[in-house]
Motif scaffolding. Structure first.
Motif, mmCIF file in Angstrom:
data_model
loop_
_atom_site.group_PDB
_atom_site.id
_atom_site.type_symbol
_atom_site.label_atom_id
_atom_site.label_comp_id
_atom_site.label_asym_id
_atom_site.label_seq_id
_atom_site.Cartn_x
_atom_site.Cartn_y
_atom_site.Cartn_z
ATOM 1 N N ASN A 58 26.879 10.565 19.121
ATOM 2 C CA ASN A 58 26.545 11.973 18.932
ATOM 3 C C ASN A 58 26.921 12.414 17.523
ATOM 4 O O ASN A 58 28.088 12.651 17.225
ATOM 5 C CB ASN A 58 27.270 12.831 19.976
ATOM 6 C CG ASN A 58 26.903 14.293 19.854
ATOM 7 O OD1 ASN A 58 26.245 14.712 18.903
ATOM 8 N ND2 ASN A 58 27.326 15.083 20.831
ATOM 9 N N THR B 140 22.011 15.246 15.490
ATOM 10 C CA THR B 140 21.111 14.309 16.135
ATOM 11 C C THR B 140 21.968 13.302 16.909
ATOM 12 O O THR B 140 23.195 13.307 16.790
ATOM 13 C CB THR B 140 20.228 13.573 15.099
ATOM 14 O OG1 THR B 140 19.266 12.768 15.791
ATOM 15 C CG2 THR B 140 21.058 12.705 14.184
ATOM 16 N N THR B 141 21.325 12.504 17.738
ATOM 17 C CA THR B 141 22.061 11.417 18.383
ATOM 18 C C THR B 141 21.385 10.100 18.023
ATOM 19 O O THR B 141 20.198 10.069 17.692
ATOM 20 C CB THR B 141 22.080 11.548 19.916
ATOM 21 O OG1 THR B 141 20.740 11.589 20.391
ATOM 22 C CG2 THR B 141 22.835 12.794 20.347
ATOM 23 N N ASP C 161 33.726 9.938 15.972
ATOM 24 C CA ASP C 161 32.886 9.634 17.138
ATOM 25 C C ASP C 161 33.612 10.112 18.403
ATOM 26 O O ASP C 161 34.033 9.320 19.255
ATOM 27 C CB ASP C 161 32.577 8.137 17.203
ATOM 28 C CG ASP C 161 31.450 7.836 18.186
ATOM 29 O OD1 ASP C 161 31.067 8.757 18.956
ATOM 30 O OD2 ASP C 161 30.963 6.684 18.197
ATOM 31 N N ASP D 152 32.699 11.707 21.083
ATOM 32 C CA ASP D 152 32.136 11.446 22.416
ATOM 33 C C ASP D 152 32.537 10.064 22.925
ATOM 34 O O ASP D 152 32.506 9.811 24.130
ATOM 35 C CB ASP D 152 30.603 11.541 22.379
ATOM 36 C CG ASP D 152 30.112 12.984 22.480
ATOM 37 O OD1 ASP D 152 30.932 13.901 22.263
ATOM 38 O OD2 ASP D 152 28.918 13.191 22.767
ATOM 39 N N ARG E 117 33.083 18.023 15.707
ATOM 40 C CA ARG E 117 33.728 16.839 16.298
ATOM 41 C C ARG E 117 35.260 16.997 16.337
ATOM 42 O O ARG E 117 35.912 16.549 17.275
ATOM 43 C CB ARG E 117 33.352 15.574 15.508
ATOM 44 C CG ARG E 117 31.862 15.219 15.521
ATOM 45 C CD ARG E 117 31.351 14.800 16.875
ATOM 46 N NE ARG E 117 30.994 15.907 17.738
ATOM 47 C CZ ARG E 117 30.689 15.795 19.030
ATOM 48 N NH1 ARG E 117 30.698 14.605 19.611
ATOM 49 N NH2 ARG E 117 30.375 16.849 19.736
#
Ligand SMILES: [Zn+2]
Length: 304
Positions: free
Chosen positions: A132, A136-137, A205, A207, A294
């Motif tokens: 994620n 965008t992913t 990161d 997620d 994040r």
């Protein structure tokens, strides 16, 4: 270069165009971008292309590289390594599992290169993942068996290669859950992967278990392993020194403390962003939106 940079995970904050357009840009970048080199000392070079910075050691034991970019870049940097006096790549260490640092495994592994990573990174490479990037992913599919590391470690691993000791260090979740700092004791150089981004705010990161506090702790523990004479190779951006890493830790600590205070008083992500906890660095580091997003996720998770 801008096209290339848009696809460096370490620079996710500049991701702005729709994902499809970025993929088009990536294909073009992979086709057209040459490898450039920076000699740190004899037989010891940093290679720049598309994706994470590559560190290369060439010597009597063979060729060892840190990070391997994309499959399309492998023939290009193998030619470069050849021109620098090296042969086949004997060892490739992945600083972590993200595609722009490890997809080259898909070419090097089948060719017989020994692939090395922290155990958690190998675990991630065995399954399908979604990264994620906030704007965008990116889906990263499981690697084939031949592209998986054959050597892994938990906390520390040591090479004795080309006349020096090389330490692989892992200090818990940071940019990902499987980051490695590679310390070349003879050359007094360290490659930190994306735990240290020298091209903008770091991508976390979150997620997949990454953590702002973890990045601060990881970098601090690396600093305790090196001295002020060390060359510091970031995952993305120009090669720098230990002082720059120290400044990076100070910046992230200040931002983390400001955000934690706001979060402690109940601030939402929007309120944290409006308070501009990164204000004095934005001119140099770029748009902080993705980084704040994040960081907020990882900091609120720590409080639960
Ligand atoms: Zn990364």
């Amino acid at each position: 270069m801008l096209v290339v940079r848009r696809w460096c995970i370490g620079l996710s904050v500049v991701l702005a165009a729709p994902a499809a357009a970025q993929l088009d840009n990536l294909d073009e970048a992979l086709r057209t971008t040459p490898i450039t080199t920076q000699e740190l000392s004899e037989n010891f070079h940093v290679l720049f292309g598309v994706g994470g910075n590559i560190l290369v050691s060439i010597g009597a034991n063979g060729v060892l590289i840190v990070d391997d970019q994309f499959p399309q870049m492998v023939p290009k940097y193998k030619a470069t390594i050849g021109s620098l006096g090296g042969g086949a790549v004997d060892f490739a260490i992945n600083t972590h599992w993200h595609f722009d640092h490890a997809d080259g495994n898909q070419v090097l592994g089948p060719e017989g290169t020994w692939l090395v990573a922290q155990e958690n990174s190998r675990q991630m490479m065995t399954k399908n993942n979604v990264i994620n990037l906030v704007t965008t992913t990116r889906e990263q599919a499981a690697y084939a068996e031949t592209a998986l590391p054959v050597l892994t470690y938990d906390d520390r691993m040591r090479f004795h290669f080309n006349g020096e000791r090389i330490d692989l260090l892992h200090f818990g979740p940071a940019h990902t859950t499987g980051d490695t700092a590679v310390v070349f004791r003879g050359h007094k150089a360290v490659h930190l992967g994306d735990v240290f981004n020298n091209a903008g705010y770091p991508f976390i990161d979150a997620d997949n278990g990454g953590s702002l506090s973890g990045i601060i702790e990881f970098c601090s523990k690396v600093l305790a392993e090196i001295d002020e004479t060390y060359t510091v190779v970031p995952g993305h951006g120009p090669v720098t020194d230990a002082e720059a890493l120290l400044e990076y830790v100070a910046m992230l600590t200040t931002i983390r403390d400001r955000m934690s205070a706001l979060i402690g008083s109940g601030a939402t992500l929007e309120q944290v962003a409006a308070a501009r906890p990164t204000a004095e660095w934005d001119e140099r580091k770029g748009d902080p939106a993705g980084f704040l997003n994040r960081s907020y996720l990882s900091l609120t998770r720590e409080r639960r």
